[in-house]
Scaffold this motif. Structure first.
Motif, PDB file in Angstrom:
ATOM      1  N   ALA A 332       0.863  -1.182   0.000  1.00  0.00           N
ATOM      2  CA  ALA A 332       0.000   0.000   0.000  1.00  0.00           C
ATOM      3  C   ALA A 332       0.894   1.226   0.000  1.00  0.00           C
ATOM      4  N   VAL A 333       0.823   2.038  -1.058  1.00  0.00           N
ATOM      5  CA  VAL A 333       1.660   3.234  -1.200  1.00  0.00           C
ATOM      6  C   VAL A 333       0.768   4.458  -1.046  1.00  0.00           C
ATOM      7  N   GLU A 334       1.074   5.301  -0.045  1.00  0.00           N
ATOM      8  CA  GLU A 334       0.208   6.458   0.198  1.00  0.00           C
ATOM      9  C   GLU A 334       1.022   7.669   0.636  1.00  0.00           C
ATOM     10  N   ALA A 335       0.435   8.826   0.450  1.00  0.00           N
ATOM     11  CA  ALA A 335       1.033  10.080   0.936  1.00  0.00           C
ATOM     12  C   ALA A 335       0.613  10.251   2.389  1.00  0.00           C
ATOM     13  N   TYR A 336       1.584  10.307   3.270  1.00  0.00           N
ATOM     14  CA  TYR A 336       1.299  10.399   4.701  1.00  0.00           C
ATOM     15  C   TYR A 336       0.937  11.835   5.080  1.00  0.00           C
ATOM     16  N   GLN A 337      -0.206  11.979   5.754  1.00  0.00           N
ATOM     17  CA  GLN A 337      -0.692  13.316   6.107  1.00  0.00           C
ATOM     18  C   GLN A 337      -0.582  13.602   7.610  1.00  0.00           C
TER      19      GLN A 337
END
Length: 437
Positions: A332-337
């Motif tokens: 799972a590749v995501e932009a961390y907020q």
């Protein structure tokens, strides 16, 4: 009802309490034993078809056997399946004896027929004398308790309800009903070990001791009881010492086990007695052993087993942007907020400085010569050395994936992040990558 029919009926009941609601495939060669089986099933009113194999080993005699069986089925309105094998050619190709080749061809074909026709059981005409002969054959070859107990009454969907019947009883039954059958001339040849035992050794033993056959059958019964007990004990040991999952079978604390237990476990994966002996004797750490479908790794005091799988080790997978990826592994590749302070470091989570990463990311297997800079180290390190430091075994190394950004390994997946993509106090955007290995 005749005594032999009652004996077969009793066996069928013990093998399956719903025997009269099942369908059967009788292996009928045309010889006395299988013809006896045919007429017994007919007398018992059971639902059955017949399978006949022509092994092309006895010329016109084999053709005559097939014709006899075809006529038998026609006379009794029974459905039949027939096949022909080039047995000698197959035996040569597979490096098997004629007997071994014929057996494999026969049972493989039976399995196809019952699956296609939705039949419950294959039935063979093995009897007590076959049981005794098999006992001696296995005894002379060297075997364990399972081999000495002879022919099982049931092997998955193959049943042998005539194992309680002697050859003499078969002949008496055929004579009483004046039933015709074919004589296989190859059964007279003493060049086959089974025939030599049948015509020479066992009659001599019976001559020396009038109850020799009875005694041997009692021994086989005793061995069956012992084997049942041992099987239960071995299952208990397997529960305690054998761990199995999708990736690997692990046999722990090898030194504490008997040879019999180790062989019991490994034989299920195709390893032979000689191979198991070599496994136990080997002092070479990390040595691999091979069966037809599995590899075994001896590592310290444990055995690790994996199924052989063909894999293109040069294949790469592109992660074009953020998202969920299921193949070849789950990522799972995501932009961390979230807050940097809330970050929890874990081997299965990679936290990367987004400014140091470029899509597409490339996922691939590691290969010899690969280097990367592990998080916290100043210089690069060969992956092979990195794995040695982690004390990974051969199978664990084979399972490693690496993730690349711009041609550089940024993550040894599930093991260590590359130092070049680490987050710092200057990091403003973070990429979070999660795996489920």
């Amino acid at each position: 009802m005749r005594t032999l029919e009652e004996s077969v009926l009793k066996s069928l009941r013990s093998l399956d309490k719903n025997y009269n609601h099942k369908t059967y495939l009788l292996a009928v060669s045309g010889g006395s034993d299988s013809v006896c089986l045919f007429h017994v099933f007919k007398a018992l009113g059971l639902r059955f078809d017949v399978a006949h194999c022509n092994f092309n080993l006895r010329g016109e005699e084999s053709e005559g056997d097939e014709m006899f069986v075809r006529n038998l089925l026609k006379d009794h309105t029974v459905n039949g399946y027939f096949t022909t094998f080039q047995t000698e050619k197959y035996a040569k190709e597979k490096r098997l004896s004629i007997q071994e080749a014929a057996r494999k061809l026969r049972y493989d074909w039976f399995a196809e027929v019952i699956k296609k026709q939705k039949i419950d059981y294959v039935v063979t005409a093995h009897h007590q004398d076959d049981l005794i002969e098999t006992f001696f054959i296995n005894l002379t070859r060297g075997t364990g308790v399972a081999g000495l107990k002879g022919i099982p009454k049931k092997s998955r969907n193959i049943i042998r309800p005539m194992l309680t019947v002697s050859k003499e009883e078969v002949e008496d039954y055929l004579g009483e009903l004046q039933l015709n059958y074919r004589h296989d001339s190859s059964n007279d040849s003493l060049k086959y070990s089974r025939n030599f035992l049948r015509h020479k050794i066992i009659p001599e033993l019976d001559h020396v001791h009038n109850n020799a056959k009875k005694g041997m059958l009692a021994t086989v019964d005793n061995l069956n009881s012992i084997e049942e007990y041992l099987s239960e004990k071995l299952k208990e040991d397997e529960y305690n010492y054998v761990e199995e999952n999708e990736a690997m079978i692990q046999l722990k604390e090898l030194a504490s086990h008997s040879f019999y237990f180790v062989f019991h476990v490994l034989s299920r994966y195709g390893f032979t007695k000689t191979q198991v002996e070599n496994v136990i004797k080997s002092t070479q750490k990390g040595r691999l052993f091979y069966s037809n479908h599995y590899r075994l790794l001896k590592e310290n005091n444990q055995l690790l087993i994996k199924r052989n799988k063909e894999e293109n080790l040069d294949k790469t997978y592109s992660l074009a942007t953020f998202g969920q990826y299921k193949q070849p592994i789950e990522l799972a590749v995501e932009a961390y907020q979230g807050s940097v302070d809330a970050i929890v470091f874990n081997e299965n989570i990679a936290w990367m400085d987004a400014s140091k990463v470029r899509f597409p990311l490339i996922l691939r297997r590691w290969k010899e010569g690969d280097c990367f800079q592990p998080l916290g180290l100043k210089g690069k390190k060969k992956l092979s050395d990195f794995f040695t430091d982690l004390k990974l075994n051969q199978f664990e190394k084979e399972a490693i994936w690496v993730l690349e950004s711009q041609g550089e390994i940024c993550w040894v997946v599930g093991k260590r992040l590359g130092d070049g993509v680490k987050i710092t106090t200057n990091t403003t955007k973070i990429i979070k990558i999660v795996t489920k290995l």
